[in-house]
Scaffold this motif. Structure first.
Motif, PDB file in Angstrom:
ATOM      1  N   GLY A 157       2.145  -2.405   7.551  1.00  0.00           N
ATOM      2  CA  GLY A 157       0.948  -1.612   7.297  1.00  0.00           C
ATOM      3  C   GLY A 157       1.198  -0.185   6.886  1.00  0.00           C
ATOM      4  N   LEU A 162      -7.222   1.159   1.091  1.00  0.00           N
ATOM      5  CA  LEU A 162      -5.899   1.360   0.476  1.00  0.00           C
ATOM      6  C   LEU A 162      -6.034   1.446  -1.049  1.00  0.00           C
ATOM      7  CD1 LEU A 162      -2.867   1.397   1.242  1.00  0.00           C
ATOM      8  CD2 LEU A 162      -2.881  -1.096   1.045  1.00  0.00           C
ATOM      9  N   ASP A 164       0.824   3.659   1.624  1.00  0.00           N
ATOM     10  CA  ASP A 164      -0.240   4.566   1.208  1.00  0.00           C
ATOM     11  C   ASP A 164      -0.899   4.162  -0.102  1.00  0.00           C
ATOM     12  OD1 ASP A 164       0.133   6.486   3.378  1.00  0.00           O
ATOM     13  OD2 ASP A 164       2.090   6.759   2.462  1.00  0.00           O
ATOM     14  N   HIS A 185     -10.091  -6.405   3.777  1.00  0.00           N
ATOM     15  CA  HIS A 185      -9.229  -6.306   4.951  1.00  0.00           C
ATOM     16  C   HIS A 185      -9.945  -5.547   6.079  1.00  0.00           C
ATOM     17  CE1 HIS A 185      -5.559  -5.449   7.263  1.00  0.00           C
ATOM     18  NE2 HIS A 185      -5.023  -6.447   6.581  1.00  0.00           N
ATOM     19  N   THR A 196      -8.775  -3.514   8.419  1.00  0.00           N
ATOM     20  CA  THR A 196      -8.397  -2.124   8.673  1.00  0.00           C
ATOM     21  C   THR A 196      -7.885  -1.394   7.439  1.00  0.00           C
ATOM     22  OG1 THR A 196      -6.212  -2.927   9.314  1.00  0.00           O
ATOM     23  CG2 THR A 196      -7.779  -2.515  11.083  1.00  0.00           C
ATOM     24  N   ARG A 197      -7.452  -2.115   6.398  1.00  0.00           N
ATOM     25  CA  ARG A 197      -6.829  -1.434   5.263  1.00  0.00           C
ATOM     26  C   ARG A 197      -7.672  -1.463   3.988  1.00  0.00           C
ATOM     27  NH1 ARG A 197      -1.852  -0.114   5.504  1.00  0.00           N
ATOM     28  NH2 ARG A 197      -2.890   1.600   4.479  1.00  0.00           N
ATOM     29  N   SER A 198      -8.978  -1.600   4.134  1.00  0.00           N
ATOM     30  CA  SER A 198      -9.813  -1.805   2.945  1.00  0.00           C
ATOM     31  C   SER A 198      -9.856  -0.596   2.015  1.00  0.00           C
ATOM     32  CB  SER A 198     -11.228  -2.190   3.361  1.00  0.00           C
ATOM     33  OG  SER A 198     -11.815  -1.113   4.049  1.00  0.00           O
ATOM     34  N   ILE A 244      -7.365  -7.017  -0.100  1.00  0.00           N
ATOM     35  CA  ILE A 244      -7.230  -5.692   0.513  1.00  0.00           C
ATOM     36  C   ILE A 244      -8.608  -5.096   0.785  1.00  0.00           C
ATOM     37  CG2 ILE A 244      -6.489  -3.310   0.101  1.00  0.00           C
ATOM     38  CD1 ILE A 244      -4.051  -4.481  -1.396  1.00  0.00           C
ATOM     39  N   ILE A 294       1.585  -5.983   4.180  1.00  0.00           N
ATOM     40  CA  ILE A 294       0.499  -5.085   4.604  1.00  0.00           C
ATOM     41  C   ILE A 294      -0.009  -5.479   5.994  1.00  0.00           C
ATOM     42  CG2 ILE A 294      -1.885  -4.396   4.095  1.00  0.00           C
ATOM     43  CD1 ILE A 294      -1.089  -4.747   1.081  1.00  0.00           C
TER      44      ILE A 294
END
Lengths: 652, 135
Positions: free
Chosen positions: A574, A606, A577, A600, A602-604, A597, A570
């Motif tokens: 990255g 997800l 989905d 995270h 930028t990917r919180s 996650i 990730i």
């Protein structure tokens, strides 16, 4: 006591007695301090179930005593522990319940007052025992009965042998027919005699293992009427498929879950007559209990036309990915009010546990305002079904006779919006090639080919084949776990000539035919725009299974061996989905991964689906606390559930 | 590697299956095709009244075999059963020695015997790849 079938009371006695054994064991374990973590939950569920079932069969003393026990346990469940001082009165109450169950009970106002006071005194307060140490009543000698106990495995062996004998018989007929002995007088007579003997043997053996659903539903219409009257509602119970044979062991344990479901439907589902009329529904609610054999399983459905789930529950189901998962969470209740009619949070989770204990599964469908449908899928020890055998492109296929509407020969075809169809008695039915539909190479069709019309889930399809081979009763054999991702087949059957017939699921065929030109079994090729799913799982078997299921549904799949591996992916690429993750893994668990996650940069956002073998409430809670969007248990793992959840979360 | 193995041949390659994973060796027999499955799935056969799914082991391992694949090794792992079609079952022997790592995912390793490399099949991993290729 109200007049209820003695059969039903007998079933209640057996079940209540088993539950009381467990209640006493659990209470004693709590006293010793070595109880399982869910001991209080288990006590609560057992007492709740006894209360409900006793109310249903009219044992009011039992339900009154169980009610106060349940109250006490409800507050213990709320506090997370049962006070040591409460164990003794609960044990004595269990003994009193046992006496009632055995038909020797007397009303217990003293005990009821004592337990009510214990609850009022609070969890930590010491409660003076009114009597010395509990005494287990000496069980009376079993009532005179001419039944014997036989281990289920012995009967299963018998059933296997009967299944093999049916196959042997077909082989014998085939050989004799092929060698021209069929016309010989004595041989024919003996064959006829053998057929009758075999029918008798089959019936007797199956009868040992199965009973029709009707054996437990007889008292239900009356009970439903009484319950409806108590709540000021009008309800009609419709039973469909009462003759469906179910495994005896399952059937005996099924009356409880069915009672739960019916009480739930009447208590929370079906609205009052005024409310129904305002919503434009008939004043009288409709409750349907339906049983249907599908291959080697039986589906038992309880459906109502009541108010369905609330918008809030629907929103929660969307968030968590599965309505079934939300409704079967321990402690979830479909009602806000607490009444004696239905419970306070026990219900679907207990029904789910029961279904899974039988090796089955549960599925719930509901929409606000549009009722609820609960489907229990239960296995059969010996699955015999009548099928219509047909041949197409060198293969033999079997359709369950119940789904076959008719067979005609193909005359003129017409075309509706570019799709082939035939006209039968003024009705046009979509026409499809059986070979193409199952994904076989389409061979040329014979002239005036036979066409079989199948009906399932309210839809029809006309299937072109090469020959009709006739009707036969066959033993359904599973294709095994390696081929479980093939939803097209209910299983296979071995025929008299040794050939294998593939038993096709009419519901899947009908669905596949409704999709223009696309056969259901042809996996769509993942497009470049297809959502990407990251499967995190340390077991290679499960990882690859999930990969195949997701890829077959058109997703692009990336795999990782544990949480750390996943996080590296990730962080690096990255382009993911959705994450599907196991919990227990080396290096980094699924819970830790979920937390990482959510934290995270930028990917919180997800979406994370947790799939685990741990099904207990604590674990579920840990997953939810960590921020998972959905939670699925492997034991009940079902590819449709997974796909439905993934689809919902990635918004395809 | 240490234990009794069933050795088999596929084209010019040799493999071994731990004996605990082998129920029996059978003829290929008559297969019924199972439409809708991948190319490694040869079909199902009637093995004494049971329905046995049969897979093309050469295709799963992506190697060349002789035509026909006349033998079937009936393999089992935790209740999952599959027939693996092969060219020849050569013998049953005790294999011992240090395994070398193997590239293929379905192998637990390989050992050198009489100048020939024998791949040791890992039935659990093989089955998961079969399940993935079934549909």
């Amino acid at each position: 006591m109200s007049v209820v079938d003695s059969e039903f009371i007998g079933i209640f006695r057996d079940e209540a007695s088993g539950r009381l054994d467990r209640i006493v064991d659990t209470l004693l374990a709590l006293e010793r301090g070595d109880a399982a973590p869910d001991a209080v939950d288990s006590l609560f569920r057992d007492v709740h179930t006894i209360k409900g079932a006793a109310g249903m069969v009219g044992l009011t003393d039992v339900s009154a005593l169980a009610h106060v026990m349940e109250d006490l346990l409800a507050s213990a469940r709320h506090d997370g522990a049962l006070a040591a001082a409460h164990i003794d009165p609960l044990l004595r109450a269990s003994d009193a319940l046992r006496l009632h169950v055995e038909g020797r009970g007397e009303p217990n106002p003293g005990l009821i007052a004592e337990i009510t006071a214990a609850k009022a005194a609070g969890n930590g307060a010491p409660v003076e025992p009114h009597q010395p140490a509990p005494r287990t009543p000496v069980p009376e000698p079993a009532a005179e009965s001419r039944s014997i106990r036989v281990p289920a495995e012995k009967i299963d062996t018998l059933l296997d042998l009967v299944g093999e004998t049916v196959l042997h018989r077909r082989r014998l007929e085939h050989e004799l027919g092929a060698n021209g002995h069929g016309g010989h007088g004595i041989v024919t007579d003996e064959l006829d005699r053998g057929e009758r003997l075999l029918d008798g043997l089959k019936g007797a053996a199956i009868g040992m293992r199965t009973l029709p659903l009707s054996s437990i539903v007889t008292p239900l219409p009356r009970a439903v009427r009484d319950l409806a009257a108590e709540t000021g509602k009008e309800v009609e119970l419709v039973v469909v498929g009462a003759e469906t044979e179910l495994d005896r062991a399952i059937l005996e344990g099924l009356s409880e879950p069915l009672v739960h479901l019916l009480r739930n439907a009447i208590g929370h589902g079906i609205e009052s007559p005024q409310e129904r009329e305002e919503a434009g529904k008939p004043a009288r609610g409709r409750l349907e209990l339906r049983a249907e054999q599908r291959g080697s399983i039986v589906e038992v459905t309880v459906a109502d036309d009541g108010r369905g789930i609330s918008e809030a529950t629907l929103a929660e189901a969307r968030r968590k990915g599965s309505l079934t998962a939300v409704l079967t969470e321990p402690g979830f209740s479909t009602a806000d009010a607490v009444s004696t009619i239905s419970g306070r949070g026990v219900g679907l989770d207990a029904v789910k546990d029961q279904a899974e204990a039988f090796g089955g599964s549960i599925e719930v469908h509901s929409e606000p305002g549009h009722g609820m449908r609960v489907i229990l899928r239960l296995p059969l020890a010996l699955a015999l079904i009548e099928v219509l055998l047909v041949e197409r492109a060198g293969n033999v296929y079997g359709f369950p006779l119940a789904s076959v509407e008719e067979a005609v020969s193909l005359g003129a075809t017409l075309s509706l919006a570019g799709e082939a169809a035939i006209e039968l008695r003024g009705r046009s039915i979509g026409l499809a090639d059986l070979a193409q539909l199952v994904g076989a190479d389409p061979a040329p069709q014979v002239s005036r080919a036979p066409v079989v019309v199948l009906a399932a889930s309210g839809r029809r399809v006309a299937l072109v084949c090469d020959a009709l081979l006739g009707k036969e009763e066959v033993v359904v054999k599973s294709l095994g776990p390696l081929l479980s991702s093939l939803s097209m087949y209910l299983g296979a059957a071995i025929l008299g000539d040794g050939r294998i017939a593939l038993l096709v699921d009419p519901a899947v065929l009908v669905r596949a035919s409704a999709q223009p030109r696309a056969a259901a079994v042809v996996a769509p090729v993942a497009e470049a725009s297809a959502p990407r799913v990251l499967v995190v799982e340390d077991s290679l078997t499960i990882r690859e299974l999930q990969r195949s299921i997701l890829e077959a549904a058109g997703y692009r799949v990336q795999t990782a061996r544990d949480g750390r591996d996943a996080l590296t992916y990730i962080n690096g690429d990255g382009a993911i989905d959705l994450v599907v993750t196991d919990v227990e893994m080396p290096e980094m668990t699924g819970i830790e991964l979920t937390e990482a996650i959510r934290a995270h940069a930028t990917r919180s956002a997800l979406p994370v689906v947790i799939v685990t073998s741990l099904g207990d409430a604590d674990d579920r809670q840990r997953g939810i606390d960590a921020g998972a969007d959905a939670y699925m248990v492997k034991r009940s793992f079902d590819q449709h559930d997974l796909l439905e959840t993934v689809e919902r979360l990635v918004g395809r | 590697v240490n234990g009794v193995h069933v050795r088999l041949r596929l084209g010019r390659e040799r493999y071994a299956v731990p004996i605990e994973n082998v129920l029996e060796v059978a003829e290929l027999g008559t297969l019924s095709a199972l439409p809708g499955t991948g190319p490694a799935m040869l079909g199902v056969r009637n093995l004494r009244g049971q329905v046995l799914p049969v897979f093309d082991l050469a295709r799963v391992l992506a190697i060349a075999a002789d035509a026909g694949l006349p033998r079937v090794v009936v393999a089992e792992h935790e209740g999952w059963i599959a027939g693996l079609a092969v060219d020849e079952v050569t013998d049953v022997v005790a294999l011992a020695g240090a395994a070398e790592p193997a590239e293929a995912e379905s192998l637990s390793g390989a050992i050198l015997e009489d100048d020939q490399l024998i791949g040791i099949l890992d039935i659990e991993r093989l089955f998961s790849s079969l399940a993935a290729q079934a549909a």
